[in-house]
Design a protein around this motif. Sequence first.
Motif, PDB file in Angstrom:
ATOM      1  N   ARG A  99     -25.410 -48.008  65.444  1.00  0.00           N
ATOM      2  CA  ARG A  99     -24.209 -48.046  64.526  1.00  0.00           C
ATOM      3  C   ARG A  99     -23.922 -46.523  63.935  1.00  0.00           C
ATOM      4  O   ARG A  99     -22.476 -46.295  64.074  1.00  0.00           O
ATOM      5  CB  ARG A  99     -24.259 -48.744  63.126  1.00  0.00           C
ATOM      6  CG  ARG A  99     -23.855 -50.210  63.463  1.00  0.00           C
ATOM      7  CD  ARG A  99     -23.420 -50.848  61.913  1.00  0.00           C
ATOM      8  NE  ARG A  99     -23.827 -52.213  62.446  1.00  0.00           N
ATOM      9  CZ  ARG A  99     -24.817 -53.123  61.621  1.00  0.00           C
ATOM     10  NH1 ARG A  99     -25.404 -52.537  60.804  1.00  0.00           N
ATOM     11  NH2 ARG A  99     -24.854 -54.457  61.933  1.00  0.00           N
ATOM     12  N   GLU A 100     -24.890 -45.855  63.677  1.00  0.00           N
ATOM     13  CA  GLU A 100     -24.353 -44.683  63.021  1.00  0.00           C
ATOM     14  C   GLU A 100     -23.819 -43.666  64.196  1.00  0.00           C
ATOM     15  O   GLU A 100     -23.072 -42.907  63.941  1.00  0.00           O
ATOM     16  CB  GLU A 100     -25.773 -43.757  62.463  1.00  0.00           C
ATOM     17  CG  GLU A 100     -25.924 -44.334  61.053  1.00  0.00           C
ATOM     18  CD  GLU A 100     -27.164 -43.798  60.464  1.00  0.00           C
ATOM     19  OE1 GLU A 100     -27.549 -42.923  61.148  1.00  0.00           O
ATOM     20  OE2 GLU A 100     -27.452 -44.376  59.363  1.00  0.00           O
ATOM     21  N   SER A 101     -24.595 -43.637  65.483  1.00  0.00           N
ATOM     22  CA  SER A 101     -24.266 -42.688  66.734  1.00  0.00           C
ATOM     23  C   SER A 101     -22.734 -43.240  67.239  1.00  0.00           C
ATOM     24  O   SER A 101     -21.835 -42.373  67.155  1.00  0.00           O
ATOM     25  CB  SER A 101     -25.106 -42.842  67.657  1.00  0.00           C
ATOM     26  OG  SER A 101     -25.476 -44.039  68.160  1.00  0.00           O
ATOM     27  N   THR A 102     -22.291 -44.542  67.230  1.00  0.00           N
ATOM     28  CA  THR A 102     -21.236 -44.955  67.659  1.00  0.00           C
ATOM     29  C   THR A 102     -20.087 -44.763  66.602  1.00  0.00           C
ATOM     30  O   THR A 102     -18.844 -44.451  66.860  1.00  0.00           O
ATOM     31  CB  THR A 102     -21.062 -46.621  67.960  1.00  0.00           C
ATOM     32  OG1 THR A 102     -21.712 -47.043  66.796  1.00  0.00           O
ATOM     33  CG2 THR A 102     -21.753 -46.921  69.156  1.00  0.00           C
ATOM     34  N   GLY A 103     -20.512 -44.919  65.327  1.00  0.00           N
ATOM     35  CA  GLY A 103     -19.614 -44.340  64.199  1.00  0.00           C
ATOM     36  C   GLY A 103     -19.196 -43.038  64.221  1.00  0.00           C
ATOM     37  O   GLY A 103     -18.160 -42.490  63.916  1.00  0.00           O
ATOM     38  N   ALA A 108     -12.947 -44.517  70.538  1.00  0.00           N
ATOM     39  CA  ALA A 108     -13.027 -45.863  70.314  1.00  0.00           C
ATOM     40  C   ALA A 108     -13.678 -46.716  71.160  1.00  0.00           C
ATOM     41  O   ALA A 108     -13.822 -46.382  72.336  1.00  0.00           O
ATOM     42  CB  ALA A 108     -11.617 -46.313  69.845  1.00  0.00           C
ATOM     43  N   TRP A 120     -16.913 -56.631  68.006  1.00  0.00           N
ATOM     44  CA  TRP A 120     -17.190 -55.480  67.223  1.00  0.00           C
ATOM     45  C   TRP A 120     -16.439 -54.255  67.729  1.00  0.00           C
ATOM     46  O   TRP A 120     -15.856 -54.170  68.814  1.00  0.00           O
ATOM     47  CB  TRP A 120     -18.723 -55.249  67.574  1.00  0.00           C
ATOM     48  CG  TRP A 120     -19.517 -53.766  66.999  1.00  0.00           C
ATOM     49  CD1 TRP A 120     -19.956 -53.750  65.757  1.00  0.00           C
ATOM     50  CD2 TRP A 120     -19.288 -52.656  67.990  1.00  0.00           C
ATOM     51  NE1 TRP A 120     -20.118 -52.496  65.538  1.00  0.00           N
ATOM     52  CE2 TRP A 120     -20.037 -51.818  66.645  1.00  0.00           C
ATOM     53  CE3 TRP A 120     -18.830 -52.223  68.776  1.00  0.00           C
ATOM     54  CZ2 TRP A 120     -20.283 -50.174  66.884  1.00  0.00           C
ATOM     55  CZ3 TRP A 120     -19.102 -50.761  69.254  1.00  0.00           C
ATOM     56  CH2 TRP A 120     -19.728 -49.939  68.126  1.00  0.00           C
ATOM     57  N   ASN A 122     -16.167 -49.865  66.422  1.00  0.00           N
ATOM     58  CA  ASN A 122     -16.525 -48.580  65.829  1.00  0.00           C
ATOM     59  C   ASN A 122     -15.460 -47.780  64.813  1.00  0.00           C
ATOM     60  O   ASN A 122     -14.339 -48.516  64.816  1.00  0.00           O
ATOM     61  CB  ASN A 122     -17.117 -47.634  66.758  1.00  0.00           C
ATOM     62  CG  ASN A 122     -16.478 -46.825  67.694  1.00  0.00           C
ATOM     63  OD1 ASN A 122     -15.190 -47.145  67.669  1.00  0.00           O
ATOM     64  ND2 ASN A 122     -16.811 -45.984  68.209  1.00  0.00           N
ATOM     65  N   LYS A 123     -15.898 -47.000  64.250  1.00  0.00           N
ATOM     66  CA  LYS A 123     -14.978 -46.473  63.341  1.00  0.00           C
ATOM     67  C   LYS A 123     -14.038 -45.582  63.882  1.00  0.00           C
ATOM     68  O   LYS A 123     -12.637 -45.973  63.276  1.00  0.00           O
ATOM     69  CB  LYS A 123     -15.554 -45.357  62.403  1.00  0.00           C
ATOM     70  CG  LYS A 123     -16.207 -45.455  61.136  1.00  0.00           C
ATOM     71  CD  LYS A 123     -16.787 -44.342  60.575  1.00  0.00           C
ATOM     72  CE  LYS A 123     -17.939 -44.736  59.312  1.00  0.00           C
ATOM     73  NZ  LYS A 123     -18.919 -43.547  59.311  1.00  0.00           N
ATOM     74  N   ARG A 133     -11.579 -54.030  59.861  1.00  0.00           N
ATOM     75  CA  ARG A 133     -12.643 -54.921  60.126  1.00  0.00           C
ATOM     76  C   ARG A 133     -12.778 -56.384  59.362  1.00  0.00           C
ATOM     77  O   ARG A 133     -13.278 -57.275  59.947  1.00  0.00           O
ATOM     78  CB  ARG A 133     -13.949 -54.021  59.377  1.00  0.00           C
ATOM     79  CG  ARG A 133     -15.172 -53.972  60.415  1.00  0.00           C
ATOM     80  CD  ARG A 133     -16.159 -53.019  59.723  1.00  0.00           C
ATOM     81  NE  ARG A 133     -15.988 -51.683  60.228  1.00  0.00           N
ATOM     82  CZ  ARG A 133     -16.215 -51.132  61.646  1.00  0.00           C
ATOM     83  NH1 ARG A 133     -16.655 -52.014  62.291  1.00  0.00           N
ATOM     84  NH2 ARG A 133     -16.022 -50.078  61.833  1.00  0.00           N
TER      85      ARG A 133
END
Length: 428
Positions: A99-103, A108, A120, A122-123, A133
């Motif tokens: 989650r953190e790395s894709t964020g 996108a 799903w 990402n940011k 979201r």
Amino acid sequence: MPARWVSALTRLALWLAVAVVLGGVFGAMSWWLSGALALYLAYTLNRLYHLDQVLQGRKGYGLAGTTGLWAELFGRVDSFQVKAKRRKKKYNQLLREIRESTGALHDAGIILNPDREIVWFNKAAVRLLGLDRSKDVGQRIDNLVRHPDFIAYLEAGGEPVTIPSPVDGEGRLAVQVIPYGSGQSLTIIQDVTRQTLLERSRRDFVANASHELRSPLTVISGYLDAMAEEPELQPQWGKPIGEMNRQTERMMALVEELIELSRLESSEGDAERELVKVPELLRILCQEYDASPDSPAVKLELESDAALLGNEAAVQSIFRNLLSNAVRFTASTGEVVISWRSDSDGAECTVSDTGIGIPEEAIPRVTERFFRVDPGRGRPAGGTGLGLAIVKHALQRHGGSLSISSTLGEGSSFTCRFPADRVVHRGG
Ligand code: ADP
């Protein structure tokens, strides 16, 4: 039989043996036996109850007072639970990292299920597409990104597309859909606004520079023509002026082709849909090229009278460039054949020659700007190195494609294919 079962059965046998002995001593054997079995059953039920509580994760139940088979069972359940906890912790940690790395990605990423619903994102998808979201998970992506090129790409696949940004009018986004699993897909969206602007300014620069060169070249060419016709010109100037004239003509041809290529590259969307009478056009072109005595024979094979819906100047430029190449790279004793045919899938024009051919490794590169198989051989014959780049772009604007086959020393064949929606069948 495993040792723990032998020990459990031995315990039961001993328990029953004690009941038999007590029954023998005090009488009422069946009561003693029933009592012993009932106690054994109660103990077993109690252990099962504890096991059930342990499996449900309740605290305060477990090994206490347990030995033998039951101790081993409880031990195993305990070690499974410890392992499962460790695995869960590891997966949670992995998930957090994903989650953190894709964020942190600039591109996108959107996961779609087989019904193209968003599972799903990402940011960066929030930033680039304005996804929300709380509302957009579960929505179909084609309800949120409605550009026709994107929808066509989702449906038919093919080459990744570039679309305008839905959140910023000036922005451009490159979209790629990567299918995986059983029908799911990962959509990667990259912000290519900067590259697009750079590419546009490069094109504008070439187009502007070419336009600026046109007028001075016309003036120089005019003066050179006048000087060449001057009766009092000293004879030693004849050759240099002739050479200057040829070079000026080459530069003018180059400038014209650069302008044409820039125009094709910068025109957005598909080509116009004017009616282009291809058979008539090909007849005129063939006559032009067949007229010269140094040219190879040019043969026209019309297998269809279909017309095209396109930009007449661009279609003419496609055929003219292919024919001019075929004639230039074929000896006067050789032959050039240009054919036109159509079917329900579209129409195609093939220009084949018996000329010098192209080495296999150079075929994929001949449509690059200024690429020449042998830099020395195209130039004297008057080529600019832009002809096939123009053909490729003009075809793309018509939804068509170019395929090339060639054998060195034997000849080449260039086929332009036009899609069915651009073909008009005439006379039935
Ligand atoms: P040019 O103006 O040099 O012909 P093009 O873009 O039209 O530029 O063609 C690029 C190169 O492809 C040519 O220089 C030549 O080496 C090769 N080529 C194109 N057409 C043919 C052909 N019919 N036969 C052999 N070589 C060809």
